[in-house]
Design a protein around this motif. Structure first.
Motif, PDB file in Angstrom:
ATOM      1  N   GLU A  97      32.096  29.184  43.456  1.00  0.00           N
ATOM      2  CA  GLU A  97      31.538  29.644  42.176  1.00  0.00           C
ATOM      3  C   GLU A  97      30.618  30.855  42.368  1.00  0.00           C
ATOM      4  OE1 GLU A  97      30.090  25.952  40.554  1.00  0.00           O
ATOM      5  OE2 GLU A  97      32.154  25.338  40.070  1.00  0.00           O
ATOM      6  N   SER A  98      29.855  30.858  43.463  1.00  0.00           N
ATOM      7  CA  SER A  98      29.002  32.028  43.735  1.00  0.00           C
ATOM      8  C   SER A  98      29.850  33.275  44.007  1.00  0.00           C
ATOM      9  CB  SER A  98      28.108  31.799  44.952  1.00  0.00           C
ATOM     10  OG  SER A  98      27.502  30.548  44.882  1.00  0.00           O
ATOM     11  N   VAL A  99      30.935  33.084  44.752  1.00  0.00           N
ATOM     12  CA  VAL A  99      31.840  34.205  45.033  1.00  0.00           C
ATOM     13  C   VAL A  99      32.456  34.702  43.722  1.00  0.00           C
ATOM     14  CG1 VAL A  99      34.037  34.836  46.109  1.00  0.00           C
ATOM     15  CG2 VAL A  99      32.392  33.427  47.365  1.00  0.00           C
ATOM     16  N   HIS A 100      32.852  33.762  42.922  1.00  0.00           N
ATOM     17  CA  HIS A 100      33.452  34.033  41.619  1.00  0.00           C
ATOM     18  C   HIS A 100      32.528  34.926  40.796  1.00  0.00           C
ATOM     19  CE1 HIS A 100      35.652  33.206  37.958  1.00  0.00           C
ATOM     20  NE2 HIS A 100      36.531  32.510  38.648  1.00  0.00           N
ATOM     21  N   ALA A 101      31.256  34.542  40.779  1.00  0.00           N
ATOM     22  CA  ALA A 101      30.271  35.297  39.988  1.00  0.00           C
ATOM     23  C   ALA A 101      30.168  36.740  40.477  1.00  0.00           C
ATOM     24  CB  ALA A 101      28.914  34.603  40.069  1.00  0.00           C
ATOM     25  N   LEU A 102      30.270  36.935  41.807  1.00  0.00           N
ATOM     26  CA  LEU A 102      30.159  38.287  42.365  1.00  0.00           C
ATOM     27  C   LEU A 102      31.394  39.138  42.057  1.00  0.00           C
ATOM     28  CD1 LEU A 102      28.769  37.755  45.994  1.00  0.00           C
ATOM     29  CD2 LEU A 102      27.651  38.980  44.129  1.00  0.00           C
ATOM     30  N   LEU A 103      32.566  38.487  42.028  1.00  0.00           N
ATOM     31  CA  LEU A 103      33.813  39.265  42.015  1.00  0.00           C
ATOM     32  C   LEU A 103      34.594  39.214  40.710  1.00  0.00           C
ATOM     33  CD1 LEU A 103      35.082  38.474  45.629  1.00  0.00           C
ATOM     34  CD2 LEU A 103      33.759  40.429  44.826  1.00  0.00           C
ATOM     35  N   ARG A 104      34.081  38.441  39.778  1.00  0.00           N
ATOM     36  CA  ARG A 104      34.804  38.212  38.519  1.00  0.00           C
ATOM     37  C   ARG A 104      35.198  39.512  37.813  1.00  0.00           C
ATOM     38  NH1 ARG A 104      31.309  34.072  36.155  1.00  0.00           N
ATOM     39  NH2 ARG A 104      29.649  35.582  36.168  1.00  0.00           N
ATOM     40  N   GLU A 105      34.283  40.500  37.838  1.00  0.00           N
ATOM     41  CA  GLU A 105      34.532  41.745  37.103  1.00  0.00           C
ATOM     42  C   GLU A 105      35.219  42.810  37.962  1.00  0.00           C
ATOM     43  OE1 GLU A 105      33.734  41.788  33.937  1.00  0.00           O
ATOM     44  OE2 GLU A 105      32.579  39.913  33.960  1.00  0.00           O
ATOM     45  N   SER A 106      35.489  42.481  39.231  1.00  0.00           N
ATOM     46  CA  SER A 106      35.890  43.532  40.169  1.00  0.00           C
ATOM     47  C   SER A 106      37.333  43.991  39.987  1.00  0.00           C
ATOM     48  CB  SER A 106      35.715  43.031  41.603  1.00  0.00           C
ATOM     49  OG  SER A 106      36.658  42.007  41.860  1.00  0.00           O
ATOM     50  N   GLY A 107      38.175  43.155  39.389  1.00  0.00           N
ATOM     51  CA  GLY A 107      39.587  43.498  39.297  1.00  0.00           C
ATOM     52  C   GLY A 107      40.307  43.330  40.628  1.00  0.00           C
ATOM     53  N   LEU A 108      39.637  42.754  41.605  1.00  0.00           N
ATOM     54  CA  LEU A 108      40.243  42.563  42.929  1.00  0.00           C
ATOM     55  C   LEU A 108      40.768  41.142  43.063  1.00  0.00           C
ATOM     56  CD1 LEU A 108      37.382  44.231  44.978  1.00  0.00           C
ATOM     57  CD2 LEU A 108      39.735  45.090  44.864  1.00  0.00           C
ATOM     58  N   THR A 109      41.853  40.992  43.833  1.00  0.00           N
ATOM     59  CA  THR A 109      42.306  39.655  44.226  1.00  0.00           C
ATOM     60  C   THR A 109      41.396  39.195  45.358  1.00  0.00           C
ATOM     61  OG1 THR A 109      44.592  40.081  43.620  1.00  0.00           O
ATOM     62  CG2 THR A 109      44.224  38.385  45.281  1.00  0.00           C
TER      63      THR A 109
END
Ligand SMILES: *Cc1c(COP(=O)(O)O)cnc(C)c1O
Length: 412
Positions: free
Chosen positions: A256-268
């Motif tokens: 979930e912490s990773v999710h929060a960091l990368l959610r907006e990134s458009g990266l897989t």
């Protein structure tokens, strides 16, 4: 999935005393339910964020374990041609394989290209050069990420810490952008992602998140320069609770912490967990051979040794040692040692433990990762069998080696 019912230790619905008596000891035993539950904890916590959970094969590379994960949809992180061979033999999909490691040989790179793996996690410019040349020879384009060294302290055992600039791993994150730029001249390479892996048995995940932030910054900068970066690979490293009183970070909370960091990134997002998937899912079963005393010190001599499980000797690692059948005698404090001729051959030292007698079975807990894979034939001891438990049933997934196995390929 290991728990007591009455005084008997079970793996899933199988009493380990029965299993040990029938399969013999020493033996590794794995819970298929635990392996799948840990894999799914990663997979499900990412939710609809595009992701790929690439199980790190080096933690436990047995075919049946790989097959279980392949069937559940896992990708794989490999560090050698041999591991790729295993993944393919187990029915894994090569197009979901990422290949890590500082010392890939030309033969290994060629095999990976022929197998059609997803991408290479590259650790030097000479490696990029080699992969490009071999891809050109085959007329293919090889996807690559640069494994960046983010200079972050994983705060773990020095042998399994990899993310500081004094370590041999990765390319300094400050130089990475220039390397990606120079890599544009390789016509058979395609930049796919950015990767990092800062170490293993990490109990506080904040350094991993710090590394992810740094890698994300790099990925965004590269995209701004027109590099087609599609994924960010976080590596593995999440720790497990080897000590009863330790608390390991929950997989779900970490994701979930990773999710929060990368959610907006458009990266897989790619992630390469090994230990946290298979570690708690395994135990090494061993039988007590003798009790002895040297002066004030008490020893429990068992039939498993450092060649079967080297983690205590190599990393001074702690493994809980549980009686397969509990008795009501007062506990003892003892060293648990094996038959190998080295004082480094111990599974536990100065351990308060069950008052076991010769013939009793013990379970060395949390031995599913970096257990069998690091075992050897030292002292000409045949390697032990592996058993997979599935509900009420179990099966031998690797036979115990025999004396003829010990000398296979040798000549006088
Ligand atoms: C060892 C390794 C992993 C797995 O680490 P765990 O601590 O077992 O999760 C993942 N990626 C790379 C590159 C590795 O070397």
């Amino acid at each position: 999935m290991f728990s007591y019912s009455g005084n008997d230790l079970y793996c899933e619905q199988v009493p380990l005393a029965d299993l040990a008596a029938r399969a013999g000891t020493p033996a590794y035993v794995y819970s298929s339910q635990a392996i799948l539950a840990n894999y799914r904890a990663y997979d499900e916590a990412f939710g609809d964020l595009p992701h790929s959970v690439c199980y790190a094969v080096k933690a436990n590379s047995s075919l049946a374990v790989l097959a279980l994960l392949a069937k559940a949809g896992a990708g794989f992180d490999i560090v050698s041609g041999g591991e790729l061979y295993r993944v393919i033999q187990a029915g894994g999909d090569p197009s979901k394989v990422v290949y890590s490691g500082v010392g890939k040989t030309a033969a290994e790179v060629g095999y990976a290209l022929e197998s059609g793996i997803h991408s290479f996690n590259c650790e030097s410019e000479s490696e990029l050069n080699l992969i490009d040349a071999l891809a050109a020879r085959r007329g293919v384009k090889a996807g690559f990420s640069i494994r960046v060294n983010p200079d972050v302290d994983a705060a773990t055992h020095p042998y399994i810490s990899t993310g500081l600039s004094r370590h041999k791993f990765g390319i300094d994150i400050r130089e990475a952008a220039a390397v990606y730029e120079r890599a544009r001249r390789y016509s058979n390479l395609a930049a796919e992602g950015v990767s990092c892996h800062i170490g293993s048995q990490i109990l506080d995940p904040s350094p991993i998140l710090e590394a992810v932030s740094k890698a994300l910054e790099l990925a965004s900068a590269l995209r701004a320069e027109g590099q087609p970066i599609r994924h960010l690979d976080l590596g593995g490293g999440l720790g497990i609770a080897y000590r009863a009183e330790e608390e390991a970070p929950a997989i779900r909370g970490f994701v979930e912490s990773v999710h929060a960091l990368l959610r907006e990134s458009g990266l897989t997002v790619m992630i390469e967990p090994g230990r946290s998937i298979v570690g708690p899912a395994g135990a090494l079963l061993t039988r007590v051979l003798y009790r002895k005393r040297n002066g004030p010190r008490e020893f429990v001599v068992v039939d498993a040794a450092m060649n079967d499980l080297i983690r205590p000797a190599l990393y001074h690692a702690h493994h809980e040692i549980a009686p397969v059948r509990r008795n009501s005698l007062p506990p003892i404090t003892a060293d648990v040692v094996g038959p190998v001729c080295e004082s480094g051959d111990f599974l536990a030292r100065d351990r308060e433990m069950a008052n076991v007698m010769p013939g009793d079975f013990l379970a060395v807990r949390d031995a599913g990762a970096y257990g069998f894979v690091l075992s050897s034939n030292y002292n000409s001891r045949p390697r032990v069998p592996e058993v997979l438990v599935e509900g009420t049933g179990w099966r031998v997934i690797r036979q115990r080696e025999t004396y003829p196995d010990l000398i296979r390929g040798e000549v006088v």
